[in-house]
Motif scaffolding. Structure first.
Motif, mmCIF file in Angstrom:
data_model
loop_
_atom_site.group_PDB
_atom_site.id
_atom_site.type_symbol
_atom_site.label_atom_id
_atom_site.label_comp_id
_atom_site.label_asym_id
_atom_site.label_seq_id
_atom_site.Cartn_x
_atom_site.Cartn_y
_atom_site.Cartn_z
ATOM 1 N N LYS A 1 22.244 32.949 29.193
ATOM 2 C CA LYS A 1 20.914 31.817 29.235
ATOM 3 C C LYS A 1 19.546 32.070 28.568
ATOM 4 O O LYS A 1 19.317 33.344 28.948
ATOM 5 N N ARG B 1 35.159 36.953 28.781
ATOM 6 C CA ARG B 1 34.217 35.767 28.906
ATOM 7 C C ARG B 1 32.997 36.176 29.415
ATOM 8 O O ARG B 1 33.128 36.861 30.636
ATOM 9 N N ASP C 1 22.161 37.465 31.143
ATOM 10 C CA ASP C 1 23.533 37.397 31.189
ATOM 11 C C ASP C 1 24.011 37.830 32.510
ATOM 12 O O ASP C 1 23.494 38.314 33.438
ATOM 13 N N TRP C 2 25.155 37.432 32.713
ATOM 14 C CA TRP C 2 26.231 37.772 33.860
ATOM 15 C C TRP C 2 27.051 38.768 33.844
ATOM 16 O O TRP C 2 28.328 38.610 34.106
ATOM 17 N N GLU D 1 23.577 28.721 27.312
ATOM 18 C CA GLU D 1 22.569 27.676 27.733
ATOM 19 C C GLU D 1 21.244 27.975 27.221
ATOM 20 O O GLU D 1 20.613 29.269 27.188
ATOM 21 N N MET E 1 31.600 33.183 24.632
ATOM 22 C CA MET E 1 30.398 33.179 25.371
ATOM 23 C C MET E 1 30.088 31.470 25.587
ATOM 24 O O MET E 1 30.198 30.694 24.810
ATOM 25 N N SER E 2 29.571 31.357 26.968
ATOM 26 C CA SER E 2 28.839 30.034 27.174
ATOM 27 C C SER E 2 27.522 30.182 27.089
ATOM 28 O O SER E 2 26.720 30.992 27.910
ATOM 29 N N ARG F 1 28.503 34.448 30.345
ATOM 30 C CA ARG F 1 27.568 33.372 30.399
ATOM 31 C C ARG F 1 26.413 33.997 29.965
ATOM 32 O O ARG F 1 25.898 35.112 30.292
#
Length: 503
Positions: free
Chosen positions: A165, A161, A181-182, A127, A124-125, A163
């Protein structure tokens, strides 16, 4: 299956049209349900102990070189069981958690850290945007759990994977937390009941995490829901955004505190600006003269100044600041400490004496925070009593201190033990650093408590930087050598410390 007694009684009363009996049966059914819920919570709480044992021995087996595949699967299942137990206990609990005024950023960052160190989150990315100046009345542990549940929910929604935030902001006076989330998004048929227990679109989750989030939000008088499209202006937009809207803080924020940093090194001023800029107004000056001009324009709440400035020194600045305002608070910084300047700082009422380079910048921030949040010192009213309490267990030394005080027109009350007698506040206190019943820092604590706001003076047989610094930080008026060979000199120094004229 036999119908439970309270439910059967309710059904019979309804069939008979007996409203009072139906009400009584409904109350009995509610009581039995609460008892069953509490019992289930207690049973699950007890399950934590064997789970802890299973988890511990699985970890030990992994260290001994056991087959990692099965052990990893076992550990994952144990952790899932722990999460289910914790979630159900939270849902079953009827006891509200204690709350206090807190910055929302701290529990949010704590949750982000726990999320990040989980191996499942490696793909996970993450932010996080969480400023420190947004406050609520709440429970930090529960808000951390709410945030972590939302993060885990976002991760579990994505198979590969992805992203995630987190954004903390305000809408009008109300704090708002967004977790986006995406991923694939939430199916339309689940959107209306996503916060109900065991409703989940993920194969990984327990189905209780969002129910726990709703329960925690309710405990904080907050509302959790799915934010409308466009709540966050990211491109591409997130597929799912959970929103937690907290009530507006009841405590209106007061004016920002003002911190004046005086140092001829630009980098030092930058450090303090970055360290405290989000919490207070940071004003900078490169010299003592420039600082005095700023102080004449408007007062500040705290001055942090280097001792060795070009032109006007930090000690001279502290003295001039006190003349402008008796309530001025100063923290002195130096890379060249000495006993003499520490004593001078003591006499000027400097709050603290920081040594450069700083060992831990977080300790410096904690000192600045505590000093800024403390009420400004108030000038002590003129004492009508002449009694000075003396904490000294050596009879010969106590006699000489008493004589020195008598020369200053003051009356000594010698206290040779740590058992203090409550009387009206004294004109001052003399405490020996070498006071055997409570040596060193303990002696300072006793002296400060006994003084009740009056000045207290520390006398040391062997005056060192340690004793002087500790005395300064305790708020002493002076830290002096005992000077027992010269009673007149000791009297003069005590008179100066107590700021009384010699008769």
């Amino acid at each position: 299956m036999e119908t439970p007694a309270p439910l059967a009684q309710l059904l019979q009363a309804l069939d008979a049209g007996d409203v009072p009996a139906a009400r009584a049966a409904a109350a009995a059914l509610q009581r039995s349900g609460l008892h069953a819920t509490q019992l289930a919570a207690e049973v699950l709480h007890e399950l934590r102990q064997p789970l802890l044992g299973v988890k511990a021995y699985a970890q030990l087996l992994a260290e001994d070189g056991g087959s990692t595949g099965p052990l990893r699967l076992l550990m994952a299942q144990v952790e899932r069981m722990e999460q289910i137990v914790s979630d159900f206990i939270r849902l079953a609990s009827e006891r509200p958690a204690p709350q206090q005024r807190l910055s929302l950023a701290a529990p949010i960052w704590a949750a982000a850290k726990i999320f990040s160190v989980n191996p499942d989150s490696a793909r996970m990315s993450l932010e996080v945007e969480a400023p420190e100046d947004i406050f609520v009345q709440g429970n930090a542990r529960l808000i951390e759990q709410l945030t972590l549940n939302l993060l885990n929910n976002a991760r579990d929604a994505m198979s590969g994977r992805g992203r995630v935030k987190v954004v903390l902001t305000t809408v009008g006076p109300s704090p708002v937390l967004y977790v986006a989330d995406w991923g694939p998004g939430i199916p339309d048929e689940l959107r209306e009941k996503i916060f109900e227990p065991y409703v989940t679109a993920s194969k990984r989750g327990t189905g209780l995490g969002l129910s726990v989030c709703r329960r925690i939000a309710q405990e904080h008088d907050a509302r959790i829901d799915l934010a409308p499209h466009g709540a966050l202006r990211d491109v591409p937009p997130p597929a799912t955004v959970f929103r937690v809207l907290f009530p507006a803080s009841e405590v209106a924020p007061g004016p920002r505190k003002r911190l004046l940093v005086v140092d001829d090194e630009t980098i030092i001023r930058m450090v303090f600006r970055d360290l405290m800029g989000k919490e207070c107004e940071v004003i900078e000056a490169a010299s003592g003269e420039e600082a005095l001009d700023l102080l004449r324009e408007s007062p500040v709440d705290l001055i942090v100044t280097d001792k060795n400035l070009p032109g006007l020194s930090g000690l001279e600045l502290a003295q001039q600041a006190r003349r402008l305002s008796a309530s001025s608070r100063v923290i002195l910084m130096t890379g060249y400490p000495s006993l003499v300047t520490t004593q001078q700082a003591l006499e000027l009422g400097v709050v603290d004496y920081l040594l450069k380079p700083f060992d831990d910048i977080r300790e410096v921030r904690a000192l600045l925070r505590s000093t800024l949040s403390a009420p400004p010192p108030q000038p002590s009213p003129l004492a009508q009593v002449k009694r000075v309490d003396v904490l000294e267990d050596n009879p010969a030394t106590a006699a000489q201190i008493s004589e020195a005080l008598e020369l200053a027109g003051l009356e000594a009350r010698v206290l040779p033990t740590s058992e203090l007698i409550a009387l009206e506040p004294p004109a001052g206190v003399v405490v020996s650093w070498d006071f055997a019943p409570a040596y060193g820092r303990k002696a300072l604590e006793l002296g400060k408590a006994l003084a009740q706001g009056a000045p207290f003076v520390v006398l040391a047989e062997h005056l060192t930087m340690e004793t002087a610094l500790e005395s300064l930080r305790a708020g002493a008026a002076a830290c002096l050598p005992k000077l027992l060979s010269d009673t007149t000199a000791l009297s003069r120094e005590l008179t100066r410390a107590f700021k009384k004229g010699v008769p």
